[in-house]
Motif scaffolding. Structure first.
Motif, PDB file in Angstrom:
ATOM      1  N   ASN A  52       0.820  -1.219   0.000  1.00 42.20           N
ATOM      2  CA  ASN A  52       0.000   0.000   0.000  1.00 42.20           C
ATOM      3  C   ASN A  52       0.849   1.263   0.000  1.00 42.20           C
ATOM      4  N   LEU A  53       2.094   1.142   0.469  1.00 39.16           N
ATOM      5  CA  LEU A  53       2.985   2.305   0.507  1.00 39.16           C
ATOM      6  C   LEU A  53       3.318   2.806  -0.890  1.00 39.16           C
ATOM      7  N   PHE A  54       3.179   1.942  -1.896  1.00 38.72           N
ATOM      8  CA  PHE A  54       3.563   2.297  -3.259  1.00 38.72           C
ATOM      9  C   PHE A  54       2.443   2.969  -4.046  1.00 38.72           C
ATOM     10  N   TRP A  55       1.240   2.973  -3.510  1.00 37.20           N
ATOM     11  CA  TRP A  55       0.145   3.612  -4.249  1.00 37.20           C
ATOM     12  C   TRP A  55       0.467   5.088  -4.472  1.00 37.20           C
ATOM     13  N   PHE A  56       0.251   5.540  -5.694  1.00 35.40           N
ATOM     14  CA  PHE A  56       0.526   6.925  -6.069  1.00 35.40           C
ATOM     15  C   PHE A  56      -0.200   7.900  -5.150  1.00 35.40           C
ATOM     16  N   SER A  57      -1.444   7.580  -4.850  1.00 34.66           N
ATOM     17  CA  SER A  57      -2.253   8.479  -4.025  1.00 34.66           C
ATOM     18  C   SER A  57      -1.711   8.601  -2.609  1.00 34.66           C
ATOM     19  N   ASN A  58      -1.064   7.545  -2.099  1.00 38.25           N
ATOM     20  CA  ASN A  58      -0.487   7.615  -0.761  1.00 38.25           C
ATOM     21  C   ASN A  58       0.759   8.497  -0.732  1.00 38.25           C
ATOM     22  N   THR A  59       1.547   8.454  -1.788  1.00 39.42           N
ATOM     23  CA  THR A  59       2.737   9.309  -1.828  1.00 39.42           C
ATOM     24  C   THR A  59       2.352  10.778  -1.986  1.00 39.42           C
ATOM     25  N   ILE A  60       1.214  11.027  -2.621  1.00 38.24           N
ATOM     26  CA  ILE A  60       0.759  12.402  -2.825  1.00 38.24           C
ATOM     27  C   ILE A  60       0.498  13.101  -1.497  1.00 38.24           C
TER      28      ILE A  60
END
Length: 212
Positions: free
Chosen positions: A35-43
């Motif tokens: 889940n850490l790799f989801w684009f939305s999480n990094t945003i």
């Protein structure tokens, strides 16, 4: 930018960073780590940093990247009100893994605020004509990391096939698809940069009503 606006943005940025890091720590200890790799999480992390730093180049890059939240928002609203996915089950975990009784469910709702906060931040800090380069770098790096460190069955960030599809129906070579997908997103970042410049140049909107 007024001093009052700068303080408000800084406070919102710090709050976002706290929420993001709590979420990251929770994911590290309780998983799933992909889940850490989801684009939305990094945003969420990048938006917090952009508001704290207060630089046009970074802020407008995050505004462009915040478009990645649109599928999450669409799918979540579909799951919530229509009881069905509208975008490849990207938020199914909210209801199957978390549920309404879980604190995680409510912590994840910060995804709904990313776009309006990014618009507000960009309206105060400004738009840079080259911010698509920062956003494109984010896309390229994250897609490569996602491809090499997550499972194809999870299809994180749609790096194996389009998220709207349950499975790969085109049967394109994985590397070739990754290149085409990443390049397409970079082109989209460029176009969104142009749109943002034109929007904020032609409209003198004040978005303070989001945070009165």
């Amino acid at each position: 930018m007024h001093k009052k606006d700068k303080k408000r943005l800084f406070f919102i940025g710090i709050l976002l960073l706290i929420i993001s890091f709590v979420d990251i720590i929770h994911t590290i200890f309780f998983g799933p780590l992909y889940n850490l790799f989801w684009f939305s999480n990094t945003i969420n992390v990048l938006l917090g940093l952009a508001l704290v730093i207060g630089k046009r180049l970074f802020m407008s890059a995050v505004l462009i990247s915040s478009a990645a939240e649109i599928p999450w928002v669409i799918d979540f609203l579909g799951q919530l009100f229509l009881k069905k996915s509208l975008f490849g089950d990207v938020t199914e975990y909210m209801f199957t893994d978390f549920g309404y009784s879980s604190l995680n469910f409510y912590m994840e709702l910060n995804h709904l605020l990313v776009i309006p906060i990014a618009i507000y931040g960009a309206s105060k800090i400004g738009i840079h004509k080259n911010s698509y380069l920062i956003s494109s770098t984010h896309i390229i790096v994250l897609n490569i990391l996602t491809y090499y460190f997550t499972l194809p069955s999870k299809n994180i960030n749609c790096v194996y096939h389009l998220c709207l599809l349950k499975e790969d129906i085109f049967h394109v070579n994985d590397i070739l698809y990754l290149i085409i997908w990443t390049f397409s997103l970079c082109i989209l970042a460029y176009l969104l940069n142009k749109i943002a410049i034109k929007f904020f140049k032609n409209h003198n909107y004040d978005f303070h009503f989001f945070f009165i």
